[in-house]
Design a protein around this motif. Structure first.
Motif, PDB file in Angstrom:
ATOM      1  N   SER A   1      -9.577  -1.585   3.124  1.00 37.83           N
ATOM      2  CA  SER A   1      -8.511  -2.011   4.032  1.00 37.83           C
ATOM      3  C   SER A   1      -8.537  -1.277   5.372  1.00 37.83           C
ATOM      4  O   SER A   1      -7.607  -1.407   6.162  1.00 37.83           O
ATOM      5  CB  SER A   1      -7.132  -1.836   3.367  1.00 37.83           C
ATOM      6  OG  SER A   1      -6.861  -0.473   3.100  1.00 37.83           O
TER       7      SER A   1
ATOM      8  N   SER B   1      -4.184   3.604  -0.718  1.00 38.30           N
ATOM      9  CA  SER B   1      -5.449   3.698   0.007  1.00 38.30           C
ATOM     10  C   SER B   1      -5.879   5.152   0.195  1.00 38.30           C
ATOM     11  O   SER B   1      -5.060   6.070   0.127  1.00 38.30           O
ATOM     12  CB  SER B   1      -5.333   3.005   1.370  1.00 38.30           C
ATOM     13  OG  SER B   1      -4.275   3.556   2.139  1.00 38.30           O
TER      14      SER B   1
ATOM     15  N   ASP C   1       0.898  -1.151   0.000  1.00 33.73           N
ATOM     16  CA  ASP C   1       0.000   0.000   0.000  1.00 33.73           C
ATOM     17  C   ASP C   1       0.941   1.206   0.000  1.00 33.73           C
ATOM     18  O   ASP C   1       1.436   1.632   1.035  1.00 33.73           O
ATOM     19  CB  ASP C   1      -0.894  -0.020   1.242  1.00 33.73           C
ATOM     20  CG  ASP C   1      -1.859   1.151   1.315  1.00 33.73           C
ATOM     21  OD1 ASP C   1      -1.777   2.037   0.440  1.00 33.73           O
ATOM     22  OD2 ASP C   1      -2.681   1.190   2.240  1.00 33.73           O
TER      23      ASP C   1
ATOM     24  N   THR D   1      -1.026  -0.975  -4.435  1.00 34.22           N
ATOM     25  CA  THR D   1      -2.257  -0.208  -4.330  1.00 34.22           C
ATOM     26  C   THR D   1      -1.942   1.077  -3.599  1.00 34.22           C
ATOM     27  O   THR D   1      -0.827   1.287  -3.105  1.00 34.22           O
ATOM     28  CB  THR D   1      -3.355  -1.010  -3.597  1.00 34.22           C
ATOM     29  OG1 THR D   1      -4.601  -0.347  -3.732  1.00 34.22           O
ATOM     30  CG2 THR D   1      -3.021  -1.181  -2.118  1.00 34.22           C
TER      31      THR D   1
ATOM     32  N   ASN E   1      -8.249   0.343  -3.400  1.00 33.96           N
ATOM     33  CA  ASN E   1      -8.308   0.227  -1.955  1.00 33.96           C
ATOM     34  C   ASN E   1      -8.919   1.475  -1.351  1.00 33.96           C
ATOM     35  O   ASN E   1      -8.469   2.583  -1.632  1.00 33.96           O
ATOM     36  CB  ASN E   1      -6.879   0.043  -1.448  1.00 33.96           C
ATOM     37  CG  ASN E   1      -6.812  -0.799  -0.210  1.00 33.96           C
ATOM     38  OD1 ASN E   1      -6.407  -0.295   0.823  1.00 33.96           O
ATOM     39  ND2 ASN E   1      -7.201  -2.051  -0.286  1.00 33.96           N
TER      40      ASN E   1
END
Length: 464
Positions: free
Chosen positions: A282, A214, A169, A212, A240
């Motif tokens: 998440s 977030s 992330d 990804t 995400n």
């Protein structure tokens, strides 16, 4: 352990050896009770027991930050550019344990929440000898960008080859405020960091780990243009979001409204990401209740709230059930939440995820019991639905099972004509309660699913 990849053309995950893999898990932190014994190797055996307990309850993945800086003793670098030996050893030990147990980690390099709040103390602040003049230039300052890449290079070179690393992330809860309140700063930051790390890993490791970025979900309302880099950036592998809706998810008064909110938000996310990109939440949880109102939800209420949200997430087309931020005291999930994770994990084999090209069907599903909301997704050969009562909430905000509920027919649109297996699943006990056959004709299937006393999950699969 095999590395994780995205199923080609499908919004779910697969291991390199072809097995379906679903992120079932939650957020943890290296300073919270279950992982804190890692520091200075205080009790590695206790941490291993914890990880084994997670695996026994169906957990496949936890989300962690390389540093969690709400205090002064867990910085990964101090000063900037010098990696603290005790922290490096902590992560060496944790990756070893994860590999031994068979769990994976979604790893983000910075705790941007406490980094923002406690910026005057952070080693990256220029006042402390760091590269960055202000927290509003994290995304745009060239010196800070070099420091970020330096951290990611170190982490990737040391732990990037581990099969326990599910994905990066790249930036936790990216926000325009990190780039001078300019939403346009986000896409170039993602593009540069993602492209650079992918090239770095391919050169050093021979492969690139999944990536990804977030976002705090409510920011998508304030900045609609952020949907493009978050959900559709071509350099990222999956999308995400963090499901924190005001008044429902962040401060729940009952256990149904937050789940319906999660279903609506996930429907929007699935649509924004497109048909072939995995999407999952998440972070979610009662953050306003816990952080601002200083209230820990009663365990029974919180267990049901947790269980409802994870099934709404899965049935909406999300990969897995989402990842709770505990927001409890102590800061861990309850035993009831662990059982809910196990129940969801045990249900997963009833869908063939490797060939599930789902779209959200919540607007096209229905049932004959008007006191039930229906959430689901499907393609031409499979469907997944979650049914929950909306007319049985008690004074405590929890569902009171309706023993007088009528037998229910579930209507699914869009399935190819033919025969289908229908599995009805009790999400509380984690058990199949009925297995039947139904026929789809003219693109419509009607399946008898019995009484919905509180909630029910249904898997529909074509008969070969």
């Amino acid at each position: 352990m095999a590395r994780i990849r995205v199923v080609p053309g499908s919004p779910y995950f697969i291991t390199e050896d072809g097995a379906s893999w679903t992120p079932v898990g939650h957020n943890d932190a290296i300073t919270w009770p279950d992982l804190s014994p890692l520091f200075r190797r205080r009790d590695l055996a206790a941490v291993e027991r914890h990880l084994l307990e997670l695996r026994a309850h169906g957990v496949t993945c936890i989300r962690l930050m390389l540093e969690y800086c709400h205090g002064e003793h867990r910085y990964l670098e101090r000063p900037a550019g010098r990696f603290v030996p005790a922290m490096v050893r902590l992560w060496d030990d944790l990756f070893q344990l994860l590999e031994r147990v068979g769990l994976r980690v979604l790893l983000t390099p910075y705790d941007t929440f406490f980094m923002w709040i406690r910026w005057q103390r952070h080693p990256y602040a220029r006042a402390n000898g760091g590269p960055c003049g202000g927290r509003d230039t994290w995304l745009t300052c060239p010196d800070t960008r070099r420091a970020i890449k330096h951290r990611l290079a170190f982490a990737s070179d040391r732990w990037g080859s581990s099969p326990a690393l599910f994905a990066w992330d790249l930036w936790n809860e990216i926000h325009p405020a990190h780039g001078g309140d300019d939403p346009a700063a986000i896409a170039p930051f993602i593009d540069d960091l993602s492209t650079w790390l992918r090239a770095h890993e391919r050169e050093r490791l021979g492969h690139a780990n999944l990536q990804t970025v977030s976002i705090f979900g409510p920011e998508l309302i304030r900045y609609p243009a952020l949907a493009e880099p978050i959900f559709r950036h071509p350099s990222l592998d999956f999308a995400n979001t963090h499901l924190y809706e005001h008044g429902t998810i962040d401060d729940p008064r009952d256990t149904v409204a937050p789940a319906l909110a999660a279903a609506r938000l996930m429907r929007d996310a699935v649509t924004a990401a497109g048909p072939a990109r995995p999407v999952f939440d998440s972070e979610h949880g009662p953050i306003h209740s816990f952080k601002d109102r200083k209230r820990t939800l009663p365990s029974a209420f919180d267990d049901e709230y947790f269980r409802h949200i994870q099934w709404a997430h899965l049935a909406s087309g999300g990969a897995g059930g989402g990842m709770r931020w505990p927001n409890r005291h102590p800061h861990v999930l309850t035993p009831g939440m662990r059982e809910a994770q196990r129940a969801l994990a045990d249900f997963l084999p009833h869908i063939n995820w490797n060939t599930f090209y789902r779209r959200n069907l919540s607007a096209e599903l229905g049932c004959t019991d008007r006191g039930v909301a229906t959430i689901g997704c499907g393609d031409a050969r499979q469907a997944l639905a979650w049914l929950v009562r909306t007319d049985a909430t008690g004074a405590d905000g929890m569902i009171r099972p309706r023993d007088d509920a009528e037998a229910t027919l579930l209507r699914v649109q869009g399935l190819a004509d033919g025969a289908y297996d229908v599995v009805c699943y009790d999400t509380l006990s984690g058990a199949v309660i009925d297995h039947s056959r139904a026929e789809s004709a003219g693109g419509k299937l009607l399946a008898a699913v019995g009484r919905v006393r509180r909630d029910l999950a249904v898997a529909v699969r074509g008969v070969a």
